[in-house]
Design a protein around this motif. Sequence first.
Motif, PDB file in Angstrom:
ATOM      1  N   UNK A 526       0.778  -1.123   0.111  1.00 57.17           N
ATOM      2  CA  UNK A 526       0.035  -0.108   0.160  1.00 57.17           C
ATOM      3  C   UNK A 526       0.884   1.272   0.092  1.00 57.17           C
ATOM      4  N   UNK A 527       0.780   2.156  -1.021  1.00 54.66           N
ATOM      5  CA  UNK A 527       1.440   3.193  -1.192  1.00 54.66           C
ATOM      6  C   UNK A 527       0.876   4.233   0.030  1.00 54.66           C
ATOM      7  N   UNK A 570      10.386   6.675  -4.090  1.00 50.29           N
ATOM      8  CA  UNK A 570       9.783   5.340  -3.615  1.00 50.29           C
ATOM      9  C   UNK A 570       9.168   4.758  -4.923  1.00 50.29           C
ATOM     10  N   UNK A 571       8.323   5.480  -5.518  1.00 46.92           N
ATOM     11  CA  UNK A 571       7.465   5.126  -6.683  1.00 46.92           C
ATOM     12  C   UNK A 571       8.545   4.428  -7.734  1.00 46.92           C
ATOM     13  N   UNK A 575       8.090   0.113  -8.405  1.00 46.35           N
ATOM     14  CA  UNK A 575       7.924  -0.049  -9.708  1.00 46.35           C
ATOM     15  C   UNK A 575       8.761  -1.107 -10.272  1.00 46.35           C
ATOM     16  N   UNK A 576      10.140  -0.905 -10.028  1.00 47.61           N
ATOM     17  CA  UNK A 576      11.028  -1.826 -10.252  1.00 47.61           C
ATOM     18  C   UNK A 576      11.059  -2.956  -9.734  1.00 47.61           C
ATOM     19  N   UNK A 583       4.152  -8.276  -7.386  1.00 47.55           N
ATOM     20  CA  UNK A 583       3.131  -7.958  -6.467  1.00 47.55           C
ATOM     21  C   UNK A 583       2.340  -6.847  -6.755  1.00 47.55           C
ATOM     22  N   UNK A 584       1.280  -6.730  -6.084  1.00 46.07           N
ATOM     23  CA  UNK A 584       0.164  -5.484  -6.342  1.00 46.07           C
ATOM     24  C   UNK A 584       0.444  -4.351  -5.407  1.00 46.07           C
ATOM     25  N   UNK A 585       0.399  -3.221  -6.235  1.00 45.93           N
ATOM     26  CA  UNK A 585       0.319  -1.831  -5.375  1.00 45.93           C
ATOM     27  C   UNK A 585      -0.728  -1.232  -5.402  1.00 45.93           C
ATOM     28  N   UNK A 586      -1.291  -0.915  -4.188  1.00 43.71           N
ATOM     29  CA  UNK A 586      -2.499  -0.097  -4.037  1.00 43.71           C
ATOM     30  C   UNK A 586      -2.175   1.429  -3.525  1.00 43.71           C
ATOM     31  N   UNK A 587      -2.371   2.553  -4.582  1.00 47.58           N
ATOM     32  CA  UNK A 587      -2.131   3.924  -4.441  1.00 47.58           C
ATOM     33  C   UNK A 587      -3.397   4.360  -3.849  1.00 47.58           C
TER      34      UNK A 587
END
Length: 628
Positions: A526-527, A570-571, A575-576, A583-587
């Motif tokens: 979670x971002x 961080x982004x 992303x890399x 994995x999944x990222x929730x923004x």
Amino acid sequence: MTKFRSDIQALRGIAVALVVLDHIGATWFKNGYLGVDIFFVISGFLITGIISKQIAAGTFSFKDFYLRRAKRLLPAAYLTILLTAIGSAYFLNSVEADNVTSQIVGALTFSINFVLWDQVGYFDVAAASKPLLHMWSLAIEEQFYILFPAILALTPAKAWRYVLPALAATSLVACAIITVDDPSTAFYLLPTRAWELLIGAMGALFAANQTMIRCARAMLLPAFAALAIVPFASTGYPHPGVDAAIVCLATVAILVGRSATFERIAPKTGLVFIGNISYSLYLVHWPLIVFMNNAFIHAIPINARIFTVGLAVALAYLMYRNVEEPFRAGKISLGKLAFSLVSIGILIAGTQLSVELHNKSESGFTYLRRVNYGLSGSCNVRFSDKPACRTSESPDTVVWGDSFAMQIVEGLKKSKGVDLLQATNSACAPFIGTSAYIPTYKNAGETSRNCIQFNNDVLGYLKKSDSIKKVILAANYAGYTGGTLKMLSQKGDSFVIEPASRRKFTDDFDLILRALMDHHIDVTVVFPPPQINAELLNCMEKKIKGRIFVGDQENCTFSMSQHAKNTKTLNAVLTALQKKYGFKIIYLQDAICSNSICNTIIDGVPIYRDPVHISYAGSEKVFELLGS
């Protein structure tokens, strides 16, 4: 009775002027807070002079001493506390207004330095929202007044010149040692600030010694130069430290040396007038500044700052003439004084209680902006799979991280129906073998080591669990990609402190991802949400409550540009790593922001509970808007 000295009143005027200008935001000051150190020296000098003369004359009485101190200090202080309690209900946000309760208790009992010392923590409100914060220094002086007369009275007069330097040296050494690892303790507590008062006390003892007078007079020019220069140019050492020592020694040199020129010129400068009202001015200026800061949504214009200082001087003069002087000069018994103060104390307590009860009701903002601990505050600090920290007997998801993980639990539970176990620890991001090292925390090293152990316990649990299929990682990751943050890392059986960096964060996060992937656990990251400022918090509450505020911010919105800039590194790293591990990222910003404009209020719901965390209701709303 101490003979009036215009130079002492002028020094008081300088001291309070430094403090007020520093607090109002005069950018040219580096060390305006050193005015408090000047006050400490003056207090030690005057009190020692009074007590030593009375002991020598055989007229000293503890009862008379404490009655005079109470008449001198308490009426104006209690009136300030009462007016502050009333003003807080109108000017402060509900969370900050409720925080005033502990400050009031501390201020009434002159123990607020302990209250503030204890409040140094992750979820504590900002200093700029504590209208009684400044009374920590008065508490230190009162504690000194309680103990010091007994030291003089119970110690032979011939031993004073040995006992006081020994006490001062002990306090100074303790201050220097403790400041390194625990600056809050060194700042707020009497044992580590007593050396400043004792410098003044020693000055009073040696004020009649001709050799000391000649030495002090030889130092007058450097002393005045120090008071003129040090507030503008810091040595860079932590406070209280070298800067405070220079100012204290300069002050005592002026007190002992007694410049005839300074005494003659001082009344013509206005400093004596400011010195006369300095106590009342010190009392009233900070609550007014706090209220001013909270009244404005945008940057505070210079004319508002000037008006606030002028108002503080006017109120201080009225308090000096109508409260300070009548009580100090009047003949009032201890019983009548106690009755008056207790009556005001009851009025203060009633006022604050009514404000707090309203704010803590479900319609009040204290409830809406309560600390977002997730499932329970008991889930913080130590890892446990106890019922209070899970939503079922056998959850399939672990939410792992710091307070940024706590804040998403409500949304995951209510809006997404996630069956979860909460594994969270404030300021403890989910890494292996490393943790943030925050020197301002009490027991900073132990706190960091406990974080490392906490994360080891969580990882150990995950390795053994058959039911956990998914881990949601959340933390204030942006702070770990560089800047001034330091990390405590375990290297074998020892620990080392090293700077945070992009490379270190990448390696540490890669390590935790591999550990989870090796156990076939699905990972979601979670971002962190966009951060806001105190002005937007004010705007958010006042907008929802329909209160009047000063500012042109109608919708309490803000640009996403700063968030994008702060989280650019961080982004890029996440992303890399996402390309590597899948994995999944929730923004969270996808729900909070639209077209680069971010909201603090969505559908009437306050999204934030403080500048960096979302509220319970905000968490539910954000995850509702994020969709699947």
